[in-house]
Structures are given as C-alpha cells and as structure tokens.
Design an enzyme around this catalytic site. Structure first.
Site, short mmCIF file in Angstrom:
data_model
loop_
_atom_site.label_atom_id
_atom_site.label_comp_id
_atom_site.label_asym_id
_atom_site.label_seq_id
_atom_site.Cartn_x
_atom_site.Cartn_y
_atom_site.Cartn_z
N ASP A 74 -8.42 -2.05 2.13
CA ASP A 74 -9.74 -2.10 3.04
C ASP A 74 -10.02 -3.31 3.52
O ASP A 74 -9.72 -4.35 3.01
CB ASP A 74 -10.71 -1.21 2.02
CG ASP A 74 -10.52 0.18 1.61
OD1 ASP A 74 -9.77 0.85 2.18
OD2 ASP A 74 -11.01 0.43 0.47
N LYS A 75 -10.90 -3.14 4.65
CA LYS A 75 -11.17 -4.64 5.33
C LYS A 75 -11.95 -5.38 4.29
O LYS A 75 -11.46 -6.64 4.60
CB LYS A 75 -12.01 -3.80 6.51
CG LYS A 75 -12.88 -5.00 7.13
CD LYS A 75 -14.05 -4.52 8.07
CE LYS A 75 -14.73 -5.82 8.92
NZ LYS A 75 -15.65 -5.16 9.71
#
Length: 348
Positions: free
Chosen positions: A154-155
């Site tokens: 994830d970011k």
C-alpha cells in the site's frame, strides 16, 4: 503487494473498463477466443489472454467467457480490466529508487511510505511504476499490464518489493507468490495489548459492503478471497503492541484488515480508524502524547521488513531484510519510553 497475489488496483468500485474491442466479421469461422485475440493484439501472448479469461476479463456479447469459447460471426469480443485504458500510458519520471539488490533477472526496492506502487484511481503519475519506466527499459508486463510488478504494498506502507526484469523472472516469481512459497514478514504497531504471544488469523477478505474504500473479513468463507496471517508479539507497551506478521496469502490490506478483525487496528491507520485514540486514558497529557506520535508517524505503522524467494535463475533461496524506517523507529521509541515511565510510576 499483498496473491495467490492480489494485483487489483484499489478502486472505489469493482468497475471494469474496456481496453480492446473486436467484432468478428460475417465470414468468421469458429475459432477459440484466445487464438482470435492473439491474431489481433500485437503484444499479447496466449498465456496472458488465457489468464485474462480465467479472471473474467474476456467478454463476448456482454458476458465473460473462458478461453475455449469459440468465436462466431458478428460476436463482439472485448477485453475488460479494472483500470482505465489511459493508465497504460506510463510516463517515465525521474523518481529516485532505493535499490537493495539488483542482477540481470530482478531487483529489490525498499519503498518509502507515501509512494504509490502503480497508477490507479486518483494517482496517474508519480508512482513506482513511473520511476521504473525511467530507470529501466523493456520490463516485462504482468497480467494487469504493469511493468515489472510481481506484487505490491500500500501507498503508506514502507518496505521491500521485488521487481522482475525478464519474462522468465516474472513468471517464476509470480508463481512463488501464487503457490505461497515466498516469505513475507511485516512489522506493525497495533492498538491494544495483544493477549496471545502468537497466533493465526484466518478469514476471507473482500470489499466492505458499505465502504468501498475498505476491505473487510467475511469469516464464513462464502464471500471474498481466502486469507491467512500469522502474528507474533515482539514487544508490549501497554496500550499498543509491536507485532511481526507473516503472510501466508497476500490480499489487499490483509494485515490492516486482519488485525482490526481481532480488535487490534494498526496505529494511525486512518482508513480503518486507527488514527483515533482507541486505547488508553482520558488525560490531556496522554492525548498530547498520542498527537506527538501521530506527527512523528503520519501513516499506518506497517513496514514490509523481510522478503524471501527462490531466485528464478540460480534457484537459490534468497532472503532480504530492511531496517525499520525512521518514522516507525521514533514512534516505537516514544512508546517504549512512555511504557517504562508508566511502569516506574506504578512501582513507586
């Protein structure tokens, strides 16, 4: 990153976009749809087309079909994917990469928090894929037409990602993630005092029925994808716990969702409510302490620390480790000091 591996982008809706459209002519003889598309799509291999069909991405006359479907005259054949077509236009961008290891087959990247892995809903530039396009030429495409990517994180999760540099490496590494033979360990700081020293969380994961930006656990197993996380307590700080999580599967938001499911949301995980004070006292001094922790670590407390896999060429098992990033180290040190001072006050 995670899988089998889950490479679907994080869209608000499971909406499909048309990437290719072909209408069979009136003289079309019966022909398998995978062979039909191979004749019309210059860069498509039969293997990729068959995989797209397995994933429900090949449609004929508005219905998903398998690769053995026989195209007949005037059939409308479409390739449907989860991301808009313009995402495929990858613009090279000079974004620095922290490369941990590289050889002719692959490279290991230590991804900083805040860097989106691939273009997707709301993030069409400034991603890791844009950086890869700048630094490397002719990276192989995965099944979602993303260069080099075998898995993703994830970011706002930091840590290790493996990137394939050849078709052989892509196939070999993707199979390891699918067969669950790769090794992935994450370090997480979670709310609450995790009772058991270690345990296993098992529960299917799918999109939340009300909030499409979240994933959720469906324990009965009829909805979603099978997901298994093994956790182990590393250190206890009273109101929060430092844990190691080893992935057996790699679903979207798996650790974030599984830990919340057992009552231990990740510290400062805004999407899942971890940016609120979930454990502790009502004292103003404590609230200030938490605010300071959030400022030091302005993201979910999750780091992909260890990645292990068999090298696609040498066939040797390789394991890579990274240090916790500074923001997580500082936050953990704050909690360590806080819990020690609390313990000493209680002893007095």
């Amino acid at each position: 990153m995670d899988n089998n591996i889950d490479n679907s982008p994080e869209l608000e809706e499971e909406e499909l976009f048309e990437h290719h459209r072909h209408v069979a002519d009136k003289g079309q003889s019966l022909l398998r749809v995978d062979k039909f598309l191979m004749q019309l799509m210059a860069n498509a291999t039969r293997n990729k087309i068959q995989k797209a069909a397995e994933e429900g991405n090949i449609w004929v006359n508005d219905v998903p079909v398998k690769s053995n479907y026989r195209v007949k005259p005037m059939d409308v054949v479409r390739v449907m994917l989860l991301h808009p077509p313009f995402e495929n236009h990858i613009y090279p961008e000079d974004i620095p990469l922290d490369i941990v290891f590289e050889d002719e087959a692959l490279l290991l990247i230590n991804k900083p928090p805040g860097l989106v892995v691939h273009p997707g809903h709301g993030n069409y530039t400034g991603t890791l894929v844009n950086a890869l396009a700048f630094h490397f030429e002719n990276l192989p495409m995965n099944s979602s037409e993303r260069p080099g990517l075998v898995h993703r994180i994830d970011k706002n999760t930091s840590g290790l990602l493996v990137v394939a540099k050849t078709e052989q490496a892509m196939t070999h590494l993707a199979k390891q993630f699918e067969d669950k033979t790769s090794e992935r360990e994450y370090i997480a700081l979670v709310w609450g005092n995790v009772k058991a020293d270690e345990g296993t969380i098992e529960g299917n994961i799918a999109r939340h029925v009300k909030d499409r930006m979240q994933m959720a656990v469906f324990p009965e197993g009829e909805i979603g994808k099978h997901a298994v996380t093994h956790y182990k307590v590393l250190e206890r700080f009273g109101y929060v716990t430092l844990v190691s999580c080893k992935l057996e599967t790699g679903r979207t938001h798996q650790i974030r969702v599984h830990m919340k499911y057992i009552g231990h949301t990740l510290f400062n995980d805004e999407r899942y409510g971890g940016d609120l004070i979930l454990k502790g006292t009502t004292f103003t001094k404590y609230k200030q302490f938490i605010d300071n922790c959030f400022k030091v670590l302005p993201r979910q407390a999750l780091h992909a620390k260890t990645l292990g896999f068999t090298h696609p060429i040498t066939k040797q098992f390789m394991q890579f480790n990274t240090e916790l990033p500074q923001d997580m180290q500082e936050c953990i040190e704050k909690w360590r000091n806080y819990s020690k001072s609390n313990a000493s006050e209680e002893d007095e």
